[in-house]
Design a protein around this motif. Structure first.
Motif, PDB file in Angstrom:
ATOM      1  N   PRO A   1       0.814  -1.221   0.000  1.00 34.81           N
ATOM      2  CA  PRO A   1       0.000   0.000   0.000  1.00 34.81           C
ATOM      3  C   PRO A   1       0.848   1.271   0.000  1.00 34.81           C
ATOM      4  CG  PRO A   1      -0.847  -1.572   1.596  1.00 34.81           C
ATOM      5  CD  PRO A   1       0.480  -2.085   1.141  1.00 34.81           C
ATOM      6  N   LEU A   2       1.971   1.246   0.746  1.00 35.11           N
ATOM      7  CA  LEU A   2       2.836   2.427   0.798  1.00 35.11           C
ATOM      8  C   LEU A   2       3.445   2.715  -0.568  1.00 35.11           C
ATOM      9  CD1 LEU A   2       4.131   4.662   2.429  1.00 35.11           C
ATOM     10  CD2 LEU A   2       5.911   3.046   3.157  1.00 35.11           C
ATOM     11  N   PHE A   3       3.929   1.658  -1.232  1.00 36.60           N
ATOM     12  CA  PHE A   3       4.503   1.861  -2.566  1.00 36.60           C
ATOM     13  C   PHE A   3       3.452   2.383  -3.541  1.00 36.60           C
ATOM     14  CE2 PHE A   3       4.819   0.268  -6.897  1.00 36.60           C
ATOM     15  CZ  PHE A   3       5.980   0.892  -7.310  1.00 36.60           C
TER      16      PHE A   3
ATOM     17  N   ILE B   1      12.645   6.236 -12.482  1.00 38.40           N
ATOM     18  CA  ILE B   1      13.308   6.797 -11.312  1.00 38.40           C
ATOM     19  C   ILE B   1      12.323   6.977 -10.161  1.00 38.40           C
ATOM     20  CG2 ILE B   1      14.529   8.814 -10.391  1.00 38.40           C
ATOM     21  CD1 ILE B   1      16.210   7.062 -12.209  1.00 38.40           C
ATOM     22  N   PHE B   2      11.116   7.460 -10.477  1.00 31.05           N
ATOM     23  CA  PHE B   2      10.128   7.683  -9.414  1.00 31.05           C
ATOM     24  C   PHE B   2       9.665   6.354  -8.821  1.00 31.05           C
ATOM     25  CE2 PHE B   2       6.367   9.090  -7.218  1.00 31.05           C
ATOM     26  CZ  PHE B   2       6.654  10.405  -6.868  1.00 31.05           C
ATOM     27  N   SER B   3       9.439   5.349  -9.675  1.00 24.27           N
ATOM     28  CA  SER B   3       9.042   4.024  -9.173  1.00 24.27           C
ATOM     29  C   SER B   3      10.161   3.406  -8.342  1.00 24.27           C
ATOM     30  CB  SER B   3       8.688   3.094 -10.334  1.00 24.27           C
ATOM     31  OG  SER B   3       7.517   3.515 -10.995  1.00 24.27           O
TER      32      SER B   3
ATOM     33  N   GLY C   1      13.373  -1.550  -4.809  1.00 27.38           N
ATOM     34  CA  GLY C   1      13.346  -0.422  -5.727  1.00 27.38           C
ATOM     35  C   GLY C   1      13.513  -0.867  -7.168  1.00 27.38           C
ATOM     36  N   ILE C   2      14.523  -1.687  -7.416  1.00 21.12           N
ATOM     37  CA  ILE C   2      14.784  -2.187  -8.765  1.00 21.12           C
ATOM     38  C   ILE C   2      13.679  -3.129  -9.226  1.00 21.12           C
ATOM     39  CG2 ILE C   2      16.353  -3.576 -10.173  1.00 21.12           C
ATOM     40  CD1 ILE C   2      18.630  -2.558  -8.347  1.00 21.12           C
ATOM     41  N   ALA C   3      13.336  -4.108  -8.362  1.00 20.77           N
ATOM     42  CA  ALA C   3      12.317  -5.099  -8.741  1.00 20.77           C
ATOM     43  C   ALA C   3      10.977  -4.440  -9.029  1.00 20.77           C
ATOM     44  CB  ALA C   3      12.165  -6.133  -7.631  1.00 20.77           C
ATOM     45  N   GLN C   4      10.582  -3.501  -8.178  1.00 22.63           N
ATOM     46  CA  GLN C   4       9.284  -2.865  -8.349  1.00 22.63           C
ATOM     47  C   GLN C   4       9.258  -1.983  -9.601  1.00 22.63           C
ATOM     48  OE1 GLN C   4       6.463  -3.138  -5.645  1.00 22.63           O
ATOM     49  NE2 GLN C   4       5.753  -3.050  -7.749  1.00 22.63           N
TER      50      GLN C   4
END
Length: 275
Positions: free
Chosen positions: A162-164, A182-184, A256-259
């Motif tokens: 939910p936070l992401f 970059i934002f994701s 960060g990378i995976a998402q």
């Protein structure tokens, strides 16, 4: 500052005792674990979100948390044995050093993975550990600490997803309907760090319970409650946050990378090249 000093001390001692490659002990199991964990967790969360948001609603915190809960359960069921194996492989160096520092025999100093085990391998492989545990205790042995794993992974996913989603929505491009890479990435790093720090006490419990091989002086734990009680009375409440900083540093770039890769459908584009 205290945790930073401990982390640096651990790094220096590990390199001194085992060399630079000692830092990569258990890398094969960890690679398989990370790949499975991220794939299952991200795909399961999306599947549960589709089931829960059939009414077309876009935002519902409770449903987002339930989807994360389902993803955490799915991931824990599959990866819990691999977590246990990773811990044994990464702890082998410490046990080997304890053997060298003692004049007693290795058999009396180090308790084996299972009672009656005849394995004396200094750095046992994942296959050896799996076989010893399975032969003695079956699947129950491989799922040692499963309850603690659930206690860590379910809250993590309930917080993270939910936070992401809400952070990432802040950077959506109206034209494309997606946020930039970059934002994701930044959203995944921040959400992963927060979730990792919050569930660190459960990760400490899980690690202590899943460490099968003990040196003399190491505590044996009979379940989650017994483990929590002994840590609290013998080491104090601060012990539950040991490794929080390092854990956040590891989890942040991983998620960060995976998402970012997953959210931007980069994986699908790669598959389309081959399929």
């Amino acid at each position: 500052m205290a945790n930073e000093k401990i982390s640096v001390d651990c790094l220096v001692k590990t390199i001194h005792a085992e060399g630079f490659l000692g830092m990569y002990r258990g890398v094969a199991v960890n690679l398989a674990l990370v790949t499975l964990e991220k794939g299952i967790k991200l795909a399961a969360n999306d599947s549960f979100r589709e089931l829960l948001f059939v009414d077309g609603s876009k935002k519902n915190l409770l449903k987002e948390m339930l989807a994360g809960c389902g993803a955490g359960i799915c991931q824990a069921v599959i990866t819990s044995p691999m977590e246990m194996l990773k811990i044994q492989l990464q702890d082998a160096g410490r046990l080997a050093m304890n053997q060298q520092r003692s004049f007693t025999s290795a058999a009396s100093l180090i308790r084996p993975y299972i009672t009656g085990s005849i394995s004396t391998t200094k750095h046992p492989s994942a296959i050896v550990i799996t076989w010893e545990v399975y032969r003695a205790q079956g699947l129950r042995g491989l799922y040692r600490g499963f309850g603690a794993t659930l206690m860590r992974d379910i809250p993590f996913s309930v917080i993270y997803f939910p936070l992401f989603a809400n952070l990432n929505n802040l950077g959506l491009n109206e034209a494309t309907g997606k946020a930039s890479f970059i934002f994701s990435f930044a959203s995944g790093c921040l959400a992963g760090s927060v979730a990792a720090i919050v569930v660190t006490p459960f990760d400490v419990l899980k690690t202590r319970i899943q460490t099968l091989r003990k040196s003399l002086g190491d505590e044996n734990y009979n379940g989650i409650v017994d483990c929590a009680r002994k840590i609290w009375t013998q080491e104090g409440p601060a012990a539950f946050m040991k490794g929080a900083g390092c854990r956040a540093l590891v989890i942040a770039p991983l998620f960060g990378i995976a998402q970012a890769v997953y959210f931007m459908s980069i994986g699908e584009k790669i598959l389309n090249i081959f399929l």
